[in-house]
Design a protein around this motif. Structure first.
Motif, PDB file in Angstrom:
ATOM      1  N   ILE A 144      16.577  64.242  67.736  1.00 41.25           N
ATOM      2  CA  ILE A 144      17.217  63.037  67.189  1.00 41.25           C
ATOM      3  C   ILE A 144      18.064  63.401  65.981  1.00 41.25           C
ATOM      4  CG2 ILE A 144      16.775  60.812  66.081  1.00 41.25           C
ATOM      5  CD1 ILE A 144      14.174  60.647  67.742  1.00 41.25           C
TER       6      ILE A 144
ATOM      7  N   PRO B  29      21.925  56.210  69.861  1.00 35.87           N
ATOM      8  CA  PRO B  29      20.617  55.910  70.456  1.00 35.87           C
ATOM      9  C   PRO B  29      20.617  56.038  71.969  1.00 35.87           C
ATOM     10  CG  PRO B  29      21.657  53.918  69.610  1.00 35.87           C
ATOM     11  CD  PRO B  29      22.516  55.054  69.194  1.00 35.87           C
TER      12      PRO B  29
ATOM     13  N   VAL C  18      20.018  59.647  72.813  1.00 39.01           N
ATOM     14  CA  VAL C  18      18.590  59.956  72.700  1.00 39.01           C
ATOM     15  C   VAL C  18      17.850  59.453  73.926  1.00 39.01           C
ATOM     16  CG1 VAL C  18      16.486  59.522  71.371  1.00 39.01           C
ATOM     17  CG2 VAL C  18      18.652  59.960  70.170  1.00 39.01           C
TER      18      VAL C  18
ATOM     19  N   GLU D 196      14.311  56.680  64.918  1.00 41.13           N
ATOM     20  CA  GLU D 196      15.765  56.827  64.979  1.00 41.13           C
ATOM     21  C   GLU D 196      16.437  56.249  63.734  1.00 41.13           C
ATOM     22  OE1 GLU D 196      16.956  56.766  69.670  1.00 41.13           O
ATOM     23  OE2 GLU D 196      16.281  54.873  68.792  1.00 41.13           O
TER      24      GLU D 196
END
Length: 429
Positions: A151, A179, A182, A386
């Motif tokens: 991340i 995101p 990820v 995150e």
């Protein structure tokens, strides 16, 4: 509704207008005076307020019914729902599993004629616990700690691409992308599907035409079935493969169970953090003092993230009623739906002192942005990780104050995919 309109009403008069004549019809057992137009609190109405969720405060006015009926489609269904707006009522909705069911929640797949549930959200106890146990190892704090280097690498490399430029569209070019990168890594989806995934999701969540929604559902489900077949033929170390080849208590998952989990993770994994990032940076860009406080005190980032989550409740979740009962004097029938307006409950003065004052060190911050009860968001730890890594990397790599570009549109649709574009700028070193 303006302050003047509220202040001139007579004592006891409901501060919210009834639903207009062209609104969908409410069931016969719903009193007409309780069918109200609260679209402004359910992500239907854009605004450019410093705090986009303040319009929902009127829902806690003493003259407002404690429960009202929202006739428009909500919670992924094509019908209306009763609405609760106070913290204690929302908590009951999330925690009373004997009275409220998640059967049919986020059931967009029904638009394509599918009957299987979204798993685990659409499953009630006791079976719900089996699916959560199966998926939980991928989302524990320990698992998130193991994911953090990846991340951090994704976020750091992306920030480095624009740090020296002194500007970025934080919503479209960054928040929309990182995101999802990820999530695609976690599931094993190819990044080449990025734009198509977001296009399908936009149509499912935001396009009003049922035919458009249904076409998007058919598109993604066709892809997911092909993806699952690939993971069965060539297993790997991704979550997508783990599900495709999974078993519970020695029993292989059925095709519908595999699809129900893969679909639900796809639906929930693309936009919640992206929308949170956009709204978070909008608030930061408008508040230089808040930027400075977090920049100078990185140890408060965890509580600051929790406060960003609280003041940005993206989803108003729903539950299905299992049996007839009475709530605050209102007769509710089995099969009715009740929607929790987290857009109001997260600012309930009975739970949060000075609820619209952003406190990055707020203690005991038990909000409903990630839902509650046994259906607390499966990816809650991932979302928090995150956002914490993002703030840490941002203020280390871009220590300069930033602001919204002069003349930029800062309008927000308070909900998912709420800001399409938000250009911010700073004096690059």
């Amino acid at each position: 509704m303006s302050e003047a309109a509220v202040s001139t009403r007579t004592p006891g008069q409901c501060p919210v207008a009834r639903a207009p004549a062209d609104a969908p019809a409410a069931p016969a057992h719903v009193p007409p005076e309780l069918v109200l137009d609260t679209r402004f609190a359910n992500g239907h109405t854009a605004n450019d307020l410093p705090d986009p969720y303040t319009p929902a405060d009127v829902l806690r006015d003493p003259a407002m019914p404690r429960i009202h009926y929202f006739p428009w489609p909500t919670s992924g269904n094509q019908h209306g729902a009763w609405v609760v707006t106070h913290y204690d009522d929302i908590r009951r909705l999330y925690e009373d599993n004997d009275l409220f069911s998640t059967e049919g929640v986020a059931q967009f797949q029904a638009l394509a004629g599918e009957t299987w549930p979204s798993i685990p959200l659409g499953i009630d106890p006791p079976d719900h616990a089996r699916y959560r146990r199966f998926l939980n190892p991928w989302f524990t704090p320990v698992a998130m700690k193991a994911m953090e280097p990846r991340i951090r690498a994704i976020i750091g490399s992306m920030i480095d691409e624009f740090a020296a430029k002194g500007e970025v569209d934080i919503a479209y070019d960054f928040g929309r992308v990182f995101p999802v990168k990820v999530f695609l890594d976690l599931m094993g989806f190819p990044f080449a599907m990025f734009d198509q995934f977001l296009a399908w999701e936009w149509d499912i969540l935001h396009e009003p035409e049922i035919a458009t929604k249904a076409a998007a559902v058919r598109g993604i489900l066709g892809y997911l079935r092909s993806f699952i077949a690939q993971k069965k033929a060539a297993p790997d170390e991704t979550l997508g493969s783990y599900i495709a080849n999974g078993s519970i208590e020695g029993q292989p998952l059925s095709d519908e169970e595999v699809l129900g989990m893969t679909w639900f993770l796809w639906l929930g994994g693309l936009d919640t953090v992206a929308s949170t990032v956009s709204q978070m940076f909008r608030r930061l860009a408008k508040d230089q003092a808040l930027q400075e406080r977090i920049r100078d005190n990185p140890q408060i980032i965890p509580t600051a993230v929790e406060e960003f989550l609280r003041v940005q409740p993206l989803v108003n979740s729903g539950r299905k009623v299992k049996r007839d009962f009475e709530w605050h004097g209102v007769h509710i029938k089995a099969g009715d739906w009740v929607s929790a307006f987290n857009s109001s409950g997260n600012f309930d003065e009975a739970q949060f002192a000075c609820p619209h004052a952003f406190d990055p060190e707020r203690a005991a911050n038990r909000h409903f942005t990630l839902a509650g009860g046994i259906h607390l968001c499966l990816g809650a730890h991932l979302a928090r990780r995150e956002l914490r890594v993002l703030l840490d990397e941002w203020f280390r790599r871009i220590p300069q104050p930033f602001k919204v570009r002069d003349g930029a549109d800062t309008t927000v649709m308070p909900g998912l995919l709420s800001i399409r574009n938000l250009p911010i700028e700073w004096k690059a070193a």
